[in-house]
Design a protein around this motif. Structure first.
Motif, PDB file in Angstrom:
ATOM      1  N   GLU A 330      66.450  13.956  73.839  1.00 53.50           N
ATOM      2  CA  GLU A 330      65.060  14.423  73.780  1.00 53.50           C
ATOM      3  C   GLU A 330      64.069  13.409  74.333  1.00 53.50           C
ATOM      4  OE1 GLU A 330      66.190  13.165  69.488  1.00 53.50           O
ATOM      5  OE2 GLU A 330      67.112  14.125  71.226  1.00 53.50           O
ATOM      6  N   GLU A 331      64.525  12.175  74.595  1.00 52.10           N
ATOM      7  CA  GLU A 331      63.623  11.157  75.131  1.00 52.10           C
ATOM      8  C   GLU A 331      63.063  11.542  76.498  1.00 52.10           C
ATOM      9  OE1 GLU A 331      62.298   7.927  74.257  1.00 52.10           O
ATOM     10  OE2 GLU A 331      62.619   8.994  72.387  1.00 52.10           O
ATOM     11  N   PHE A 333      61.779  14.129  77.397  1.00 52.68           N
ATOM     12  CA  PHE A 333      60.575  14.952  77.262  1.00 52.68           C
ATOM     13  C   PHE A 333      59.396  14.174  76.668  1.00 52.68           C
ATOM     14  CE2 PHE A 333      64.297  17.707  76.872  1.00 52.68           C
ATOM     15  CZ  PHE A 333      64.020  18.714  77.781  1.00 52.68           C
ATOM     16  N   SER A 334      59.660  12.946  76.206  1.00 46.50           N
ATOM     17  CA  SER A 334      58.678  12.258  75.361  1.00 46.50           C
ATOM     18  C   SER A 334      57.431  11.795  76.101  1.00 46.50           C
ATOM     19  CB  SER A 334      59.334  11.053  74.677  1.00 46.50           C
ATOM     20  OG  SER A 334      60.373  11.488  73.812  1.00 46.50           O
ATOM     21  N   GLU A 345      57.283  21.085  74.787  1.00 48.60           N
ATOM     22  CA  GLU A 345      57.923  21.190  73.470  1.00 48.60           C
ATOM     23  C   GLU A 345      58.893  22.360  73.437  1.00 48.60           C
ATOM     24  OE1 GLU A 345      57.684  19.139  70.741  1.00 48.60           O
ATOM     25  OE2 GLU A 345      56.715  17.848  72.235  1.00 48.60           O
ATOM     26  N   GLU A 347      60.501  23.644  76.020  1.00 53.33           N
ATOM     27  CA  GLU A 347      61.658  23.280  76.834  1.00 53.33           C
ATOM     28  C   GLU A 347      62.569  22.300  76.091  1.00 53.33           C
ATOM     29  OE1 GLU A 347      59.669  21.778  80.250  1.00 53.33           O
ATOM     30  OE2 GLU A 347      59.610  23.726  81.264  1.00 53.33           O
ATOM     31  N   LYS A 348      61.976  21.382  75.342  1.00 49.32           N
ATOM     32  CA  LYS A 348      62.777  20.428  74.584  1.00 49.32           C
ATOM     33  C   LYS A 348      63.609  21.133  73.529  1.00 49.32           C
ATOM     34  CE  LYS A 348      60.912  17.699  71.443  1.00 49.32           C
ATOM     35  NZ  LYS A 348      60.181  16.574  70.813  1.00 49.32           N
ATOM     36  N   GLU A 349      62.984  22.032  72.771  1.00 50.63           N
ATOM     37  CA  GLU A 349      63.713  22.749  71.730  1.00 50.63           C
ATOM     38  C   GLU A 349      64.831  23.591  72.327  1.00 50.63           C
ATOM     39  OE1 GLU A 349      63.416  22.138  68.585  1.00 50.63           O
ATOM     40  OE2 GLU A 349      61.826  20.692  69.092  1.00 50.63           O
ATOM     41  N   TYR A 351      66.473  22.968  75.093  1.00 52.26           N
ATOM     42  CA  TYR A 351      67.550  22.094  75.558  1.00 52.26           C
ATOM     43  C   TYR A 351      68.366  21.556  74.388  1.00 52.26           C
ATOM     44  CZ  TYR A 351      69.953  18.350  78.052  1.00 52.26           C
ATOM     45  OH  TYR A 351      70.905  17.525  78.583  1.00 52.26           O
ATOM     46  N   LEU A 352      67.699  21.182  73.311  1.00 54.76           N
ATOM     47  CA  LEU A 352      68.419  20.676  72.138  1.00 54.76           C
ATOM     48  C   LEU A 352      69.294  21.764  71.525  1.00 54.76           C
ATOM     49  CD1 LEU A 352      65.676  18.452  70.454  1.00 54.76           C
ATOM     50  CD2 LEU A 352      67.643  17.715  71.815  1.00 54.76           C
TER      51      LEU A 352
END
Length: 364
Positions: A330-331, A333-334, A345, A347-349, A351-352
């Motif tokens: 997730e880094e 996206f930070s 946010e 896209e991060k969720e 991907y996770l």
């Protein structure tokens, strides 16, 4: 071309810069020499790490040590540098550690350091973009009254480092346009290492690079980029000029890239061994070494101790590189935006969730 040491390490007349050079102590010159030696040892170790699969890529600085250390030692703490991707010596002069630089090329970091803390921006991979960033920053320093106050602890010089190949990019011409028109307190520091990957400098321009700024109202000078004393003196005088609100300035450090453009490059495909050998005889470290021995500033015992320090430094670089932890997924996206962004946010969720599904599949 400004020169204080010839290729054999003999002191040469340098009238315009003798006052500055006379202020250098034996300790100052020893430190310059040490920094060049340790920079080269770091660089050769980083190249070896890439060959061993520990780094994805590495841009060597072999042969350009004097140009970088001379500039780095001339900077004041408040100055701000916008570099390309090969300014490892300038980075060390600004207090960065080897792991800060290696993380970028190992893929464990997006930037590797805090630009404000070190007054040294993250490496610019896209050719020439940093010249625009530097010019804009310098214009801001003008607006904030951070130049021309005759205050050595407050007046700021902005520096941008780039290679001869970058001068063929429109970004550099645009930066020179704005710098000249707005009297921006920025130093353009061009390390002419003779090759823009596989293109020699004479195919890029029919004019000397140090004169590139004249049409934009930016005066310039050429310095022997393999002479650390001359690089330091020229950079110091130019930085003082910039801080005094006298406007932008252009330095061409005439040097040579003895290694590949990056470790993905094979320079034997486009340049001769005779050319490389000719530039080896102008080696910046050997030149300074001869001068310091002749002046009695260093001796064989000192050289032995410095070599041992270099090997210890290389061992620490190896250990630091291999000990770098892989970043959490997730880094990535930070730091896309300074503040949280709904789409990022989302896209991060997504991907996770995808990674979690892969883990569940692997556990079955």
């Amino acid at each position: 071309m400004v020169q204080a040491l010839d290729a054999e390490g003999n002191r040469t007349p340098c009238p315009e810069y003798e006052d500055a050079l006379s202020t250098l102590s034996a300790d100052d010159m020893r430190r310059m020499y040490e920094d060049m030696v340790l920079l080269r040892r770091f660089d050769t170790q980083a190249t070896a790490l890439q060959r061993q699969g520990e780094l994805g890529l590495w841009p060597p600085s072999l042969g350009q040590e004097a140009a970088q250390i001379g500039l780095g030692q001339a900077l004041r703490p408040q100055d701000f540098v916008f570099a390309s991707y090969r300014e490892h010596g300038v980075a060390f002069a600004r207090g960065l550690q080897p792991a800060d630089l290696l993380g970028v090329f190992r893929g464990t970091s997006h930037g590797g350091w805090d630009p404000q803390k070190h007054r040294f921006h993250t490496y610019a991979i896209v050719i020439g973009t940093q010249t625009l960033h530097a010019t804009g920053y310098a214009m801001g320093m003008n607006l904030q009254g951070r130049v021309g106050n005759q205050n050595p602890e407050r007046d700021v010089a902005t520096v941008t480092c780039f290679g001869d190949g970058a001068t063929s990019q429109g970004d550099v011409s645009e930066a020179l346009t704005f710098a000249g028109a707005y009297n921006a307190p920025v130093l353009f520091y061009c390390q002419n290492n003779q090759w823009a990957i596989s293109e020699p400098v004479h195919t890029q321009t029919s004019a000397d690079l140090y004169r590139r700024g004249e049409g934009f109202g930016v005066p310039g000078v050429r310095v022997d980029g393999n002479d650390v004393l001359a690089c330091w003196a020229v950079a110091q005088q130019a930085l003082d000029r910039v801080r005094s609100a006298a406007g932008p300035f252009f330095i061409e450090a005439y040097t040579y890239r003895r290694g590949p453009h990056t470790t993905a490059d094979d320079p034997t495909k486009y340049r001769s061994g005779a050319e490389v050998e000719a530039w080896e005889r102008r080696d910046p470290i050997l030149r300074m070494q001869r001068y310091l021995h002749r002046e009695g500033i260093i001796d064989e015992a000192y050289e032995t101790e410095l070599e041992e320090r270099g090997e210890q430094f290389a061992a620490e670089v190896r250990e630091a590189c291999k000990a770098m932890p892989d970043p959490a997924p997730e880094e990535m996206f930070s730091h896309a935006y300074r503040e949280p962004h709904p789409l990022v946010e989302e896209e991060k969720e997504s991907y996770l969730a995808y990674l979690a599904a892969l883990d569940e599949e692997a556990d079955r």
